[in-house]
Design an enzyme around this catalytic site. Structure first.
Site, short mmCIF file in Angstrom:
data_model
loop_
_atom_site.label_atom_id
_atom_site.label_comp_id
_atom_site.label_asym_id
_atom_site.label_seq_id
_atom_site.Cartn_x
_atom_site.Cartn_y
_atom_site.Cartn_z
N ASP A 79 3.91 1.79 11.84
CA ASP A 79 3.40 2.95 11.10
C ASP A 79 3.17 2.55 9.64
O ASP A 79 2.81 1.39 9.35
CB ASP A 79 4.33 4.16 11.29
CG ASP A 79 3.59 5.48 11.14
OD1 ASP A 79 3.48 5.99 10.01
OD2 ASP A 79 3.11 6.02 12.17
N ASP A 80 3.37 3.47 8.72
CA ASP A 80 3.06 3.23 7.31
C ASP A 80 3.95 2.11 6.73
O ASP A 80 4.96 1.75 7.33
CB ASP A 80 3.27 4.54 6.53
CG ASP A 80 2.45 4.59 5.24
OD1 ASP A 80 1.95 3.54 4.78
OD2 ASP A 80 2.31 5.70 4.69
N LYS A 155 -3.65 4.02 14.57
CA LYS A 155 -3.41 5.40 14.12
C LYS A 155 -3.98 5.53 12.72
O LYS A 155 -3.63 4.77 11.83
CB LYS A 155 -1.89 5.66 14.09
CG LYS A 155 -1.49 7.00 13.44
CD LYS A 155 0.04 7.17 13.50
CE LYS A 155 0.51 8.38 12.72
NZ LYS A 155 2.00 8.50 12.74
N ASP A 157 -4.19 8.00 9.67
CA ASP A 157 -3.59 9.18 9.04
C ASP A 157 -4.56 9.74 8.00
O ASP A 157 -5.66 9.20 7.83
CB ASP A 157 -2.26 8.75 8.42
CG ASP A 157 -1.25 9.88 8.39
OD1 ASP A 157 -1.66 11.05 8.40
OD2 ASP A 157 -0.03 9.59 8.35
N SER A 190 -5.46 11.61 13.19
CA SER A 190 -4.66 12.70 12.62
C SER A 190 -5.55 13.83 12.11
O SER A 190 -5.05 14.86 11.63
CB SER A 190 -3.80 12.16 11.47
OG SER A 190 -3.01 11.09 11.92
N ARG A 215 -3.43 14.09 16.83
CA ARG A 215 -2.38 15.00 16.40
C ARG A 215 -2.99 16.36 16.09
O ARG A 215 -4.00 16.44 15.42
CB ARG A 215 -1.69 14.41 15.17
CG ARG A 215 -0.86 13.13 15.49
CD ARG A 215 0.47 13.50 16.11
NE ARG A 215 1.11 14.52 15.26
CZ ARG A 215 1.66 14.24 14.07
NH1 ARG A 215 1.75 13.01 13.64
NH2 ARG A 215 2.16 15.21 13.33
N ASP A 219 4.17 16.80 11.66
CA ASP A 219 5.03 15.68 12.08
C ASP A 219 6.32 16.18 12.71
O ASP A 219 6.96 17.11 12.18
CB ASP A 219 5.45 14.84 10.86
CG ASP A 219 4.34 13.96 10.34
OD1 ASP A 219 3.18 14.08 10.82
OD2 ASP A 219 4.64 13.15 9.44
#
Ligand SMILES: *[C@@H]1O[C@H](CO)[C@@H](O)[C@H](O)[C@H]1NC(C)=O
Ligand SMILES: *[C@@H]1O[C@H](CO)[C@@H](O)[C@H](O)[C@H]1NC(C)=O
Ligand SMILES: *[C@@H]1O[C@H](CO)[C@@H](O)[C@H](O)[C@H]1NC(C)=O
Ligand SMILES: *[C@@H]1O[C@H](CO)[C@@H](O)[C@H](O)[C@H]1NC(C)=O
Length: 407
Positions: A79-80, A155, A157, A190, A215, A219
Site C-alpha cells: 500500500d502507501d 490500487k 487511491d 478508489s 472501493r 476505509d
C-alpha cells in the site's frame, strides 16, 4: 443440481462493456498491508513491522507455508509509503532504497518465485494520502514502470486530488495506459468512494468499464463498529451495487481485519461470511506471522471460500429482517444453489422461525442445507416448512448456510 447457462447470462455480468483484461473473474484473494501496517516507515525503531521488502517477503512465505495460497489467496499487496520521497532523474517512481534494497522488480521476482502475485499502490493526484509522490502528472510513465517491474495489481487511491470531478477522466486514462503495457494488471479504483464523499453522482457503468474492483465506502478500521457500518452501507445501497457486480467487476468493502486486535472469533466469522456473500475481494490485512489458529481457520474455511469464489460472481443481498436478525442470500452458479447468512445484530442468541420460501427459495421439491461454519447437515427442507434457525449471540453472531435444490 441443474446448471443453467441462461441464468448466468442474465444475472452473472453487468454487460458487454465490463473491463476486459481477463482478471478478477471471481473476487481477488490475497493480502494487503494497509490496515495493519499503515505508514510505518521507521525500520530502525520497528524492523519487524515497518513497510519494507522484508515484510512482504515474510507474508509471501506465510501465504505459501500456512495453506493460504492453496486456499486461493494469491496477491501480496503493497500500500502507501513504499516510494522514495521524490522521482528519479527520468521522472520514474522508485522504491525507498533502504527499505526496499532489491527494488520492486526484485521483490516481484521473489513473490513470483513463490507462485504468488504482487500488487502495488499509487494515487491519482500529485501525492499519495501520506504525502509520497503519486501518479497524477505521470499516469502513462507509471503504468509502464509498474508493468516493467512485473506488477500484477494496482490500487489507485485519490485523497490528495482536490477536484474529484476529474476522476471520471483520470481513472479511465490510467485504464488505457495499463492496457497499453500489454501486461494484465488488475485495477483497483478508489474513485467511487471519493465521488461519494464529495456528493458527485457515481456512474457505475463507467466504473465497471474501467476497473476490476472498486472501493465504494470509507476505509475499514480495526473495530467491529467499522465492519458494521460497512455492512450497513452495502445493505442500504444494494439496489445500486448488486447489478454492477459480476465476473471481472466487484464492489470492494475493503480489507479483512480477521486476526487483528478487535474482532472476537464470532465477529471474525461474521466478517468472513458477509464478505463471501457480498462477492467482496478477500484481502487480509493482518500479521500472518503471529495470527492464532482459530482466526486462521476462519480465513481458510473452504466452504465459505467456495461461496466467495463462485463462478457466477453474483453479489448477495439482504432479503429479510426478522427482529435483530438480518438474512442475506447470494445466488450461486447452479440453478437453485445459494449461500445464506443469518446475521445477529442483537447481543443474545436467538431463534428465527421462517420458511425457506420467505427468503426467496422457490424450488417446490425443496432444498438440502448445511451450516458451513460448524459443518452441521440440516438435511432436506421443504420450502413451506416453518423451521427454527438458531443464530449465535451477537453483536455479530452468524449462521451461514450452503443450500441446493434436492428431492
Ligand atoms: C526512528 O526511530 C528511532 C528510535 O525510536 C529514532 O531515534 C529516529 O529518530 C526515528 N527516525 C525517524 C526518521 O523518525
Ligand atoms: C499537480 O501538479 C501540477 C504541476 O505542478 C499542477 O498543475 C496540478 O494542478 C497539480 N494537481 C493537483 C491535484 O494538485
Ligand atoms: C486490452 O484491451 C483489449 C480490449 O478490451 C483486451 O482484449 C485486451 O486483453 C486488453 N489487454 C490487457 C493487457 O489488459
Ligand atoms: C455513464 O457511463 C456510460 C459508459 O461510459 C455512458 O454511456 C453513460 O452516458 C454515462 N451516464 C451518465 C449519466 O453520464
Amino acid at each position: 443440481m441443474w446448471a443453467s447457462a441462461v441464468l448466468l447470462v442474465l444475472l452473472g455480468s453487468f454487460g458487454a462493456n465490463a473491463l476486459d483484461n481477463g482478471l478478477a473473474r471471481t473476487p481477488p484473494m490475497g493480502w494487503l498491508a494497509w490496515e495493519r501496517f499503515r505508514c510505518n516507515v521507521n525500520c530502525t525503531a520497528d524492523p519487524k513491522n515497518c513497510v519494507s521488502e522484508k515484510l512482504f517477503m515474510e507474508m509471501a512465505d506465510r501465504l505459501v507455508e500456512d495453506g493460504y495460497k492453496d486456499a486461493g489467496y494469491e496477491y501480496v499487496n503493497i500500500d502507501d509509503c513504499w516510494m522514495a520521497k521524490q522521482r528519479d532523474a527520468n521522472n520514474k517512481l522508485y522504491a525507498d532504497p533502504e527499505r526496499f534494497p532489491s527494488g520492486i522488480k526484485g521483490l516481484a521476482d521473489y513473490i513470483h518465485s513463490k507462485g504468488l502475485k504482487l500488487g502495488i499502490y499509487t494515487a491519482y493526484g500529485n501525492f499519495t494520502c501520506q504525502g509520497y509522490p503519486a501518479s497524477g502528472m505521470h499516469l502513462e510513465l507509471d503504468a509502464q514502470t509498474f508493468a516493467e517491474w512485473g506488477v500484477d495489481m494496482l490500487k489507485m487511491d485519490g485523497c490528495k486530488q482536490m477536484d474529484r470531478h476529474t476522476m471520471k477522466k483520470g481513472y479511465p486514462q490510467m485504464t488505457k495506459y495499463l492496457n497499453a503495457t500489454g501486461r494484465p494488471i488488475l485495477f483497483s479504483c478508489s474513485w467511487p468512494d471519493y465521488e461519494r464523499g464529495a456528493g458527485i453522482p457515481i456512474n457505475y457503468t463507467l466504473v465497471a468499464e474501467n476497473c476490476n474492483i472498486w472501493r465504494n465506502y470509507v476505509d475499514i478500521q480495526d473495530s467491529w463498529q467499522s465492519v458494521l457500518s460497512i455492512i450497513d452501507y452495502y445493505a442500504k445501497e444494494q439496489d445500486t451495487l448488486v447489478p454492477v457486480a459480476g465476473p471481472g467487476n466487484f464492489n470492494d468493502p475493503d480489507m479483512l481485519i480477521i486476526g487483528d486486535f478487535s474482532l472476537s472469533v464470532e465477529q471474525a466469522k461474521a466478517q468472513m461470511a458477509m464478505w463471501a456473500i457480498l462477492a467482496a475481494p478477500l484481502l487480509m490485512s493482518n500479521d500472518l506471522r503471529t495470527i492464532t489458529p482459530e482466526y486462521r481457520d476462519i480465513l481458510l474455511n473452504k466452504d465459505v471460500i467456495a461461496i466467495s469464489q463462485d463462478n457466477a460472481g453474483i453479489m448477495g443481498k439482504r432479503v429479510l429482517q426478522d427482529g435483530d436478525v438480518d438474512i442475506w442470500t447470494r445466488h450461486l452458479e447452479y440453478w437453485e444453489e445459494w449461500g445464506v447468512v443469518f446475521f445477529n445484530n442483537g447481543t443474545t442468541a436467538t431463534t428465527v422461525t421462517i420458511k425457506l420460501k420467505d427468503i426467496g427459495f422457490s424450488y417446490i421439491l425443496g432444498y438440502d442445507c448445511r451450516d458451513i461454519l460448524n459443518n452441521v447437515e440440516f438435511g432436506h427442507i421443504e420450502i413451506e416448512q416453518l423451521r427454527d434457525w438458531h443464530v449465535p449471540a451477537g453483536p455479530g453472531g452468524v449462521l451461514m448456510l450452503y443450500c441446493f435444490d434436492s428431492e
